[in-house]
Design a protein around this motif. Structure first.
Motif, PDB file in Angstrom:
ATOM      1  N   TRP A  82      49.293  56.689  38.650  1.00 20.88           N
ATOM      2  CA  TRP A  82      50.404  56.452  37.716  1.00 20.88           C
ATOM      3  C   TRP A  82      49.935  56.752  36.291  1.00 20.88           C
ATOM      4  O   TRP A  82      48.759  56.620  35.963  1.00 20.88           O
ATOM      5  N   GLU A  83      50.900  57.107  35.438  1.00 18.60           N
ATOM      6  CA  GLU A  83      50.618  57.356  34.027  1.00 18.60           C
ATOM      7  C   GLU A  83      50.151  56.063  33.342  1.00 18.60           C
ATOM      8  O   GLU A  83      50.334  54.959  33.862  1.00 18.60           O
ATOM      9  N   GLN A  84      49.572  56.222  32.174  1.00 13.71           N
ATOM     10  CA  GLN A  84      49.166  55.092  31.335  1.00 13.71           C
ATOM     11  C   GLN A  84      50.358  54.172  31.095  1.00 13.71           C
ATOM     12  O   GLN A  84      51.479  54.632  30.873  1.00 13.71           O
ATOM     13  N   ASP A  85      50.107  52.878  31.126  1.00 12.49           N
ATOM     14  CA  ASP A  85      51.150  51.885  30.843  1.00 12.49           C
ATOM     15  C   ASP A  85      51.209  51.695  29.324  1.00 12.49           C
ATOM     16  O   ASP A  85      50.246  51.232  28.717  1.00 12.49           O
ATOM     17  N   PHE A  86      52.345  52.053  28.731  1.00  9.78           N
ATOM     18  CA  PHE A  86      52.488  51.951  27.280  1.00  9.78           C
ATOM     19  C   PHE A  86      53.109  50.630  26.834  1.00  9.78           C
ATOM     20  O   PHE A  86      53.494  50.474  25.669  1.00  9.78           O
ATOM     21  N   GLY A  87      53.187  49.669  27.737  1.00  8.92           N
ATOM     22  CA  GLY A  87      53.598  48.323  27.381  1.00  8.92           C
ATOM     23  C   GLY A  87      54.939  48.265  26.668  1.00  8.92           C
ATOM     24  O   GLY A  87      55.942  48.800  27.153  1.00  8.92           O
ATOM     25  N   ASP A  88      54.959  47.629  25.496  1.00 11.44           N
ATOM     26  CA  ASP A  88      56.200  47.437  24.742  1.00 11.44           C
ATOM     27  C   ASP A  88      56.789  48.741  24.226  1.00 11.44           C
ATOM     28  O   ASP A  88      57.939  48.755  23.770  1.00 11.44           O
ATOM     29  N   TRP A  89      56.023  49.806  24.269  1.00 11.20           N
ATOM     30  CA  TRP A  89      56.510  51.106  23.770  1.00 11.20           C
ATOM     31  C   TRP A  89      57.209  51.924  24.857  1.00 11.20           C
ATOM     32  O   TRP A  89      57.762  52.981  24.570  1.00 11.20           O
ATOM     33  N   GLU A  90      57.183  51.429  26.096  1.00  6.80           N
ATOM     34  CA  GLU A  90      57.808  52.158  27.203  1.00  6.80           C
ATOM     35  C   GLU A  90      59.286  52.431  26.926  1.00  6.80           C
ATOM     36  O   GLU A  90      60.033  51.514  26.537  1.00  6.80           O
ATOM     37  N   GLY A  91      59.681  53.667  27.118  1.00 11.23           N
ATOM     38  CA  GLY A  91      61.081  54.035  26.988  1.00 11.23           C
ATOM     39  C   GLY A  91      61.569  54.240  25.570  1.00 11.23           C
ATOM     40  O   GLY A  91      62.752  54.538  25.369  1.00 11.23           O
ATOM     41  N   LEU A  92      60.691  54.103  24.576  1.00  9.57           N
ATOM     42  CA  LEU A  92      61.103  54.339  23.187  1.00  9.57           C
ATOM     43  C   LEU A  92      61.207  55.833  22.908  1.00  9.57           C
ATOM     44  O   LEU A  92      60.477  56.644  23.497  1.00  9.57           O
ATOM     45  N   LEU A  93      62.099  56.186  22.003  1.00 16.98           N
ATOM     46  CA  LEU A  93      62.122  57.557  21.499  1.00 16.98           C
ATOM     47  C   LEU A  93      60.794  57.833  20.801  1.00 16.98           C
ATOM     48  O   LEU A  93      60.249  56.944  20.119  1.00 16.98           O
TER      49      LEU A  93
END
Length: 195
Positions: A82-93
């Motif tokens: 799986w890709e890196q987990d970007f935490g709170d930034w997931e799904g942001l523009l």
């Protein structure tokens, strides 16, 4: 490492462009845009001789694999890819991501978005699974459909440098090829090749 010794080839393909585009997707998944015939033909030409196919479990990777090889039923997914987990930034523009300033290579590799993973965390998760695959899998030609971060993690292993790997561009539908020699020594044949 003797470059004339027997080696295996690992072909790493980044998934197609996500829909919607312009957003940061790590663990958050997305569909992919339809590949055109030229893209499918080029990727098929590069890896159709491969004996075994692997993929991240992410929908965007599996859909890309199935788009290029619609009749391929025998492939394996590996959770650690799986890709890196970007935490709170997931799904942001991308345009809404915070500016973290200029970081050194080591600082960038260790930087964690809030509640997410660093690139080093990704390497520590993905690379043991990659090395295990190479020990257990005896095929000469292996293809893995994955993410930019995961491909960079494998490059970090090959280069023995996270900083060098983070400097590599990994575009959608690009191909990165590694040669694997005995004792799991690597040679990087190409990075980010595309049609």
């Amino acid at each position: 490492m003797n470059r004339n010794e027997q080696h295996r080839n690992v072909f790493l393909i980044r998934h197609a462009i996500t829909i919607p585009s312009g957003f940061l997707f790590g663990r958050k998944d997305a569909n992919v845009d339809e590949l055109n015939d030229r893209e499918k033909k080029w990727l098929k030409e590069q890896v159709s001789h491969c004996e075994v196919f692997y993929s991240s479990p992410a929908r965007r990777c599996v859909e890309t694999l199935k788009s290029v090889f619609p009749d391929k039923r025998a492939f394996k997914t590996i959770d650690a890819f799986w890709e890196q987990d970007f935490g709170d930034w997931e799904g942001l523009l991308y345009s809404d991501l915070p500016d973290i300033g200029t970081l050194s290579g080591d600082d960038l590799a260790c930087f964690r978005p809030p509640n997410g993973e660093s690139f080093m965390d990704l390497c520590e998760r993905a690379n043991p699974a990659f090395l295990n695959l190479l020990v257990e899998e005896k095929a000469r030609n292996i293809v893995i459909f994955a993410h930019a971060g995961v491909i960079r993690a494998f490059l970090a292993l090959a280069f023995s440098s996270t900083e060098a790997a983070l400097k590599c561009e990994i575009d959608v539908l690009s191909l990165t090829r590694l040669k694997v020699f005995s004792k799991l020594k690597f040679s990087v044949v190409c990075v980010n090749a595309s049609n």
